[in-house]
Design a protein around this motif. Structure first.
Motif, mmCIF file in Angstrom:
data_model
loop_
_atom_site.group_PDB
_atom_site.id
_atom_site.type_symbol
_atom_site.label_atom_id
_atom_site.label_comp_id
_atom_site.label_asym_id
_atom_site.label_seq_id
_atom_site.Cartn_x
_atom_site.Cartn_y
_atom_site.Cartn_z
ATOM 1 N N ASN A 1 -16.120 -1.923 -4.216
ATOM 2 C CA ASN A 1 -15.238 -1.519 -5.311
ATOM 3 C C ASN A 1 -14.637 -2.722 -6.029
ATOM 4 O O ASN A 1 -14.499 -2.728 -7.248
ATOM 5 C CB ASN A 1 -14.105 -0.641 -4.771
ATOM 6 C CG ASN A 1 -14.501 0.808 -4.587
ATOM 7 O OD1 ASN A 1 -14.633 1.546 -5.552
ATOM 8 N ND2 ASN A 1 -14.692 1.225 -3.341
ATOM 9 N N ARG B 1 -19.092 4.098 -9.317
ATOM 10 C CA ARG B 1 -18.157 4.446 -8.239
ATOM 11 C C ARG B 1 -18.839 4.239 -6.896
ATOM 12 O O ARG B 1 -20.066 4.071 -6.835
ATOM 13 C CB ARG B 1 -17.583 5.850 -8.377
ATOM 14 C CG ARG B 1 -18.544 6.990 -8.426
ATOM 15 C CD ARG B 1 -17.804 8.320 -8.668
ATOM 16 N NE ARG B 1 -17.093 8.353 -9.935
ATOM 17 C CZ ARG B 1 -15.765 8.321 -10.062
ATOM 18 N NH1 ARG B 1 -14.991 8.276 -8.976
ATOM 19 N NH2 ARG B 1 -15.206 8.363 -11.256
ATOM 20 N N ASP C 1 -15.128 9.950 -2.167
ATOM 21 C CA ASP C 1 -15.078 9.100 -3.349
ATOM 22 C C ASP C 1 -13.985 8.067 -3.098
ATOM 23 O O ASP C 1 -12.804 8.383 -3.097
ATOM 24 C CB ASP C 1 -14.752 9.941 -4.588
ATOM 25 C CG ASP C 1 -14.644 9.102 -5.845
ATOM 26 O OD1 ASP C 1 -14.725 7.865 -5.753
ATOM 27 O OD2 ASP C 1 -14.453 9.682 -6.928
ATOM 28 N N THR D 1 -13.361 5.428 -4.926
ATOM 29 C CA THR D 1 -13.045 4.674 -6.140
ATOM 30 C C THR D 1 -11.848 5.216 -6.899
ATOM 31 O O THR D 1 -10.921 4.477 -7.240
ATOM 32 C CB THR D 1 -14.280 4.646 -7.069
ATOM 33 O OG1 THR D 1 -15.349 4.005 -6.367
ATOM 34 C CG2 THR D 1 -13.997 3.884 -8.351
ATOM 35 N N LEU E 1 -15.194 2.796 -12.181
ATOM 36 C CA LEU E 1 -15.066 1.345 -12.063
ATOM 37 C C LEU E 1 -15.175 0.603 -13.387
ATOM 38 O O LEU E 1 -14.862 -0.586 -13.448
ATOM 39 C CB LEU E 1 -16.106 0.808 -11.071
ATOM 40 C CG LEU E 1 -15.830 1.136 -9.602
ATOM 41 C CD1 LEU E 1 -17.000 0.695 -8.728
ATOM 42 C CD2 LEU E 1 -14.538 0.483 -9.118
ATOM 43 N N GLY F 1 -12.564 -5.792 -10.091
ATOM 44 C CA GLY F 1 -11.537 -4.828 -9.688
ATOM 45 C C GLY F 1 -10.185 -5.437 -9.380
ATOM 46 O O GLY F 1 -9.322 -4.778 -8.796
ATOM 47 N N PHE G 1 -7.390 1.613 -6.052
ATOM 48 C CA PHE G 1 -8.561 2.413 -5.688
ATOM 49 C C PHE G 1 -8.151 3.588 -4.799
ATOM 50 O O PHE G 1 -7.145 3.526 -4.093
ATOM 51 C CB PHE G 1 -9.573 1.550 -4.927
ATOM 52 C CG PHE G 1 -10.033 0.338 -5.680
ATOM 53 C CD1 PHE G 1 -11.060 0.430 -6.611
ATOM 54 C CD2 PHE G 1 -9.433 -0.897 -5.480
ATOM 55 C CE1 PHE G 1 -11.477 -0.687 -7.318
ATOM 56 C CE2 PHE G 1 -9.848 -2.024 -6.173
ATOM 57 C CZ PHE G 1 -10.876 -1.917 -7.099
#
Length: 368
Positions: free
Chosen positions: A51, A59, A149, A151, A155, A213, A218
Motif C-alpha cells: 500500500n 488497491r 480490502d 486500502t 491508491l 502512500g 489506509f
C-alpha cells in the motif's frame, strides 16, 4: 497470521504485467500477473508495504482464508468457525460484499446475509454499509475466499493533490504509462498539455524515491493485525535529488497554478517546472533529451472530435521540428487522432480503461 498468505493487487486491465514488474522490483515474492491484477505471497508487513510503496496498484486485498461451501447452511456453519478475531477488531464495524460465480451458492444477497449473521452472532461484530473495513468474499467453483480490502480509498488518491483538471489522469495509471514508456527516473519529462501536472509530478516522485502512500492513511490501520510501530519503520522520509527535471506546460493559467500547487504539496516543486504556453510555443528544456508524454483532449471526453484533428496535427509538427531525439508517449481514445500527429508511433497496443473510455498509449522511438 504470521504464515505467508496470498495478496492480490488490483490493477488497470491491460497493464497487469507492468504492475508485476514493479512489484518484483520492489522485492515482493511469488509475483504473478493475472487478469485484473497481480498475486503475490507475503505477511502483514508486505501488505502495509504494498500500500505504501507500489505506484501502479489500485488497491491491496489480503486473502486471509478460504473454505468449501456447497449450500447456504454449510456457508453459515463455516463462516461461524472462521477465525475472524485474528484480523478484525470487535470495536469497529465491518461491511460484507459477496460475488458468486459457477457455484451451487448463486445468490450473493443470501450469502451476504449468512456471513453477516455469523459475524454478529458468533463474533460480536457490528455490520454497517458505511464501514471502512470491507470483507470481500468470492464464491467461485464452490470455494469461498475471504479477502480484506486493506486500502480504503483507491491508491490513486495519494493524499497531497487537491487540484484536478476537467479530465484527470489517475496517478496509478500515469505511473504505469511512464513505466511502459521506459521511464526510470533518470531522464527529463515534458508534458505540453499538463492539466493538473500528474505526469511531471509522478515522474518527479519516481525519480526522488518518494513513497506514493506517504501522505495518506489506509484501512489496514484499523485491523487487529496492525502494528503501528512496525509500520512506522517502513515509512521513509529521505529524498534522492534527481539529475533530471520534470516539465509541464499548458495554455491555461489555472492549470499551471494548479500544477505548481500540487507539486508543492507533493514535495517535488524543486524538481518540476510549469509554464503557461500554447502548443505552438513549446520548446525542449536545455540539457539531454528525454520523454514527451501527453494526454491531450479526445473527442469522446472533451468537446467535438472533428475540431481536434488540427490540434493533434500541430502537436505532431512541433514535436517533429523542436523535439528531435525525444521519445513520445501519447494517450488518446481515438487512434485516428494519434495518426493525425504524423509521428512515427509503433504498433497499437492493448486498450486501457480510463474514465469510462477505452484509451491507448501510443509510443515512438526517439524522433529523428
Amino acid at each position: 497470521m504470521t504464515a505467508p498468505f496470498e495478496i492480490f493487487l488490483t490493477g488497470t486491465p491491460g497493464l497487469e504485467s507492468l504492475l508485476a514488474n514493479e512489484a518484483t522490483e520492489k522485492g515482493f515474492q511469488g509475483v504473478t500477473a493475472i487478469k485484473g491484477g497481480v498475486t503475490l505471497h507475503g505477511t502483514w508487513p508486505d501488505v502495509w508495504r504494498a500500500n505504501l510503496e507500489l505506484r501502479g496498484a489500485t488497491r491491496v486485498l489480503a486473502r486471509v482464508g478460504s473454505f468449501m461451501a456447497f449450500h447456504l447452511a454449510q456457508l453459515d456453519k463455516r463462516a461461524r468457525k472462521f477465525p475472524w478475531g485474528d484480523v478484525l477488531r470487535k470495536d469497529l464495524p465491518v461491511k460484507v460484499e459477496v460475488t458468486c460465480k459457477a457455484s451451487k451458492i448463486y445468490h450473493a444477497g443470501a450469502a451476504t446475509q449468512r456471513i453477516e449473521t455469523a459475524l454478529k452472532e458468533s463474533h460480536g461484530m457490528t455490520i454497517s454499509k458505511e464501514a471502512e473495513i470491507v470483507i470481500k468474499t468470492r464464491i467461485d467453483d464452490n470455494r469461498v475466499t475471504i479477502s480484506l480490502d486493506t486500502t480504503g480509498e483507491s491508491l490513486h488518491k495519494r493524499g497531497h493533490k487537491h487540484g484536478i483538471g476537467k479530465a484527470p489522469m489517475r496517478e496509478t495509471l500515469a505511473s504505469l504509462m511512464l513505466r511502459q514508456c521506459g521511464f526510470d527516473g533518470s531522464e527529463p519529462i515534458y508534458d505540453p498539455m499538463c492539466g493538473s501536472g500528474t505526469f511531471p509530478i509522478e515522474a518527479a516522485e519516481i525519480a526522488t524515491g518518494l513513497q506514493p502512500g506517504r501522505s495518506r492513511s489506509f484501512a489496514f490501520e484499523h485491523l487487529a493485525s496492525f502494528d503501528a510501530e512496525a509500520f512506522s519503520a517502513l515509512r521513509k522520509d529521505t529524498v534522492t535529488s534527481p539529475q533530471a527535471r520534470f516539465y509541464g506546460s499548458d495554455r491555461d493559467a489555472g492549470a499551471i497554478k494548479m500544477s505548481a500547487e500540487n507539486a508543492e504539496r507533493a514535495g517535488v516543486s524543486e524538481f518540476t517546472n510549469f509554464q503557461m504556453k500554447p502548443i505552438s510555443d513549446i520548446t525542449p528544456p536545455e540539457g539531454p533529451s528525454g520523454l514527451v508524454i501527453v494526454n491531450p483532449p479526445y473527442g469522446a471526453r472533451i468537446g467535438n472530435k472533428k475540431l481536434l484533428y488540427p490540434l493533434y496535427g500541430s502537436l505532431g509538427e512541433v514535436l517533429k521540428t523542436q523535439f528531435q531525439g525525444w521519445r513520445v508517449g501519447l494517450v488518446t481514445s481515438e487512434p485516428g487522432l494519434a495518426k493525425a500527429t504524423g509521428l512515427p508511433f509503433g504498433p497499437q497496443g492493448p486498450s486501457i480503461p480510463h474514465g469510462g473510455l477505452k484509451v491507448w498509449l501510443f509510443r515512438s522511438d526517439p524522433l529523428g
